[in-house]
Design a protein around this motif. Structure first.
Motif, PDB file in Angstrom:
ATOM      1  N   CYS A  61       0.833  -1.208   0.000  1.00 16.28           N
ATOM      2  CA  CYS A  61       0.000   0.000   0.000  1.00 16.28           C
ATOM      3  C   CYS A  61       0.865   1.254   0.000  1.00 16.28           C
ATOM      4  CB  CYS A  61      -0.924   0.028   1.213  1.00 16.28           C
ATOM      5  SG  CYS A  61      -2.294  -1.114   1.080  1.00 16.28           S
ATOM      6  N   LYS A  64       2.049   1.929  -3.482  1.00 20.08           N
ATOM      7  CA  LYS A  64       0.945   2.427  -4.315  1.00 20.08           C
ATOM      8  C   LYS A  64       0.623   3.875  -3.985  1.00 20.08           C
ATOM      9  CE  LYS A  64      -1.237  -2.054  -5.025  1.00 20.08           C
ATOM     10  NZ  LYS A  64      -2.382  -2.921  -4.727  1.00 20.08           N
ATOM     11  N   TRP A  65       0.546   4.197  -2.704  1.00 18.93           N
ATOM     12  CA  TRP A  65       0.218   5.566  -2.314  1.00 18.93           C
ATOM     13  C   TRP A  65       1.317   6.542  -2.715  1.00 18.93           C
ATOM     14  CZ3 TRP A  65      -1.417   3.915   3.273  1.00 18.93           C
ATOM     15  CH2 TRP A  65      -2.648   3.252   3.211  1.00 18.93           C
ATOM     16  N   CYS A  66       2.578   6.136  -2.556  1.00 15.60           N
ATOM     17  CA  CYS A  66       3.686   6.994  -2.992  1.00 15.60           C
ATOM     18  C   CYS A  66       3.624   7.211  -4.504  1.00 15.60           C
ATOM     19  CB  CYS A  66       5.034   6.383  -2.606  1.00 15.60           C
ATOM     20  SG  CYS A  66       5.411   6.430  -0.840  1.00 15.60           S
ATOM     21  N   VAL A  68       0.952   7.099  -6.473  1.00 19.27           N
ATOM     22  CA  VAL A  68      -0.167   7.998  -6.794  1.00 19.27           C
ATOM     23  C   VAL A  68       0.185   9.429  -6.403  1.00 19.27           C
ATOM     24  CG1 VAL A  68      -2.549   8.581  -6.160  1.00 19.27           C
ATOM     25  CG2 VAL A  68      -1.942   6.220  -6.706  1.00 19.27           C
ATOM     26  N   PHE A  69       0.750   9.617  -5.230  1.00 17.86           N
ATOM     27  CA  PHE A  69       1.075  10.967  -4.748  1.00 17.86           C
ATOM     28  C   PHE A  69       2.057  11.667  -5.677  1.00 17.86           C
ATOM     29  CE2 PHE A  69       3.591  13.997  -2.334  1.00 17.86           C
ATOM     30  CZ  PHE A  69       2.598  14.767  -1.731  1.00 17.86           C
ATOM     31  N   ARG A 145      -7.259   7.807  -5.027  1.00 21.35           N
ATOM     32  CA  ARG A 145      -7.016   8.621  -3.848  1.00 21.35           C
ATOM     33  C   ARG A 145      -6.126   7.925  -2.844  1.00 21.35           C
ATOM     34  NH1 ARG A 145     -11.729  11.134  -0.535  1.00 21.35           N
ATOM     35  NH2 ARG A 145     -10.222  12.166   0.743  1.00 21.35           N
ATOM     36  N   VAL A 146      -5.392   8.714  -2.109  1.00 23.50           N
ATOM     37  CA  VAL A 146      -4.599   8.181  -0.996  1.00 23.50           C
ATOM     38  C   VAL A 146      -5.265   8.641   0.299  1.00 23.50           C
ATOM     39  CG1 VAL A 146      -2.457   8.146  -2.324  1.00 23.50           C
ATOM     40  CG2 VAL A 146      -3.011  10.163  -0.974  1.00 23.50           C
ATOM     41  N   PHE A 150      -1.959  10.087   5.046  1.00 23.73           N
ATOM     42  CA  PHE A 150      -0.791   9.833   4.201  1.00 23.73           C
ATOM     43  C   PHE A 150      -0.505  11.058   3.343  1.00 23.73           C
ATOM     44  CE2 PHE A 150       1.218   8.764   0.231  1.00 23.73           C
ATOM     45  CZ  PHE A 150       2.255   7.929   0.612  1.00 23.73           C
ATOM     46  N   TYR A 151      -1.536  11.613   2.724  1.00 31.70           N
ATOM     47  CA  TYR A 151      -1.368  12.798   1.875  1.00 31.70           C
ATOM     48  C   TYR A 151      -0.758  13.951   2.668  1.00 31.70           C
ATOM     49  CZ  TYR A 151      -2.412  16.724  -1.146  1.00 31.70           C
ATOM     50  OH  TYR A 151      -2.291  17.855  -1.917  1.00 31.70           O
TER      51      TYR A 151
END
Length: 194
Positions: A61, A64-66, A68-69, A145-146, A150-151
């Motif tokens: 995760c 993935k979040w990094c 997307v960001f 979206r994250v 995290f964002y």
């Protein structure tokens, strides 16, 4: 098809979209080919390189979040720039094909009568537009979206470390952000076992 579902002409509902190869639609094939060469290949190579070099694990995760960001805004910017360029480039003459030449797609769309065409648009209700907007928003939020915490932390980390999210620095930003969250996760796991 959704917007044409209540129409009664020959292009209503399922007749408004053709699925399958488009050998007769060279313009769209040309735009996809150009998009592939100008935009998509660069991003594919960079993202596949991160995976190949061990910097991206599709099961993580955090990865993935990094991704997307860092990459989503840059890729969206590139797509927007390509769209602007494509819709404003001049169409050149093609043998055995009648198309307006010397004009940009935006001009042909806005003023079809100047190029031997006619307006093919139809009125769309505000209700239908709201439904499409709601669906698009839901799909975007579900897929891209994250989490807000995290964002917030990623935004703070990039600002504190003077990381600028640009095409030329994307890979380095991604790696540093990933390292930060991986170290944070390790520290949290270590403190649980102490």
């Amino acid at each position: 098809m959704f917007l044409r579902r209540n129409s009664s002409d020959q292009h209503a509902f399922s007749n408004s979209d053709i699925m399958g190869p488009s050998p007769l639609n060279q313009k769209i094939e040309c735009s996809w080919s150009t998009f592939l060469k100008r935009v998509l290949i660069r991003w594919q190579e960079e993202l596949m390189g991160l995976h190949r070099d061990g910097w991206y694990d599709r099961h993580s995760c955090i990865d993935k979040w990094c991704m997307v960001f860092v990459y989503l805004p840059l890729i969206q910017h590139d797509i927007g720039a390509f769209q602007l360029w494509w819709n404003n480039h001049k169409i050149r003459h093609q043998r055995q094909v009648w198309l307006p030449i010397g004009a940009a797609p935006n001009d042909i769309y806005a003023f079809p009568h100047l190029y031997g065409g006619h307006q093919c648009g139809f009125t769309v209700s505000d209700r239908d537009l709201a439904e499409v907007a709601r669906e698009k928003t839901l799909n975007y939020e579900q897929s891209a979206r994250v989490p807000q915490d995290f964002y917030n932390e990623a935004t703070n980390f990039t600002a504190t470390n003077h990381l600028t999210l640009e095409i030329s620095t994307a890979e380095e930003c991604y790696i540093q952000l990933r390292r930060h969250f991986m170290l944070e996760r390790s520290a949290l796991q270590s403190s649980i076992y102490v």
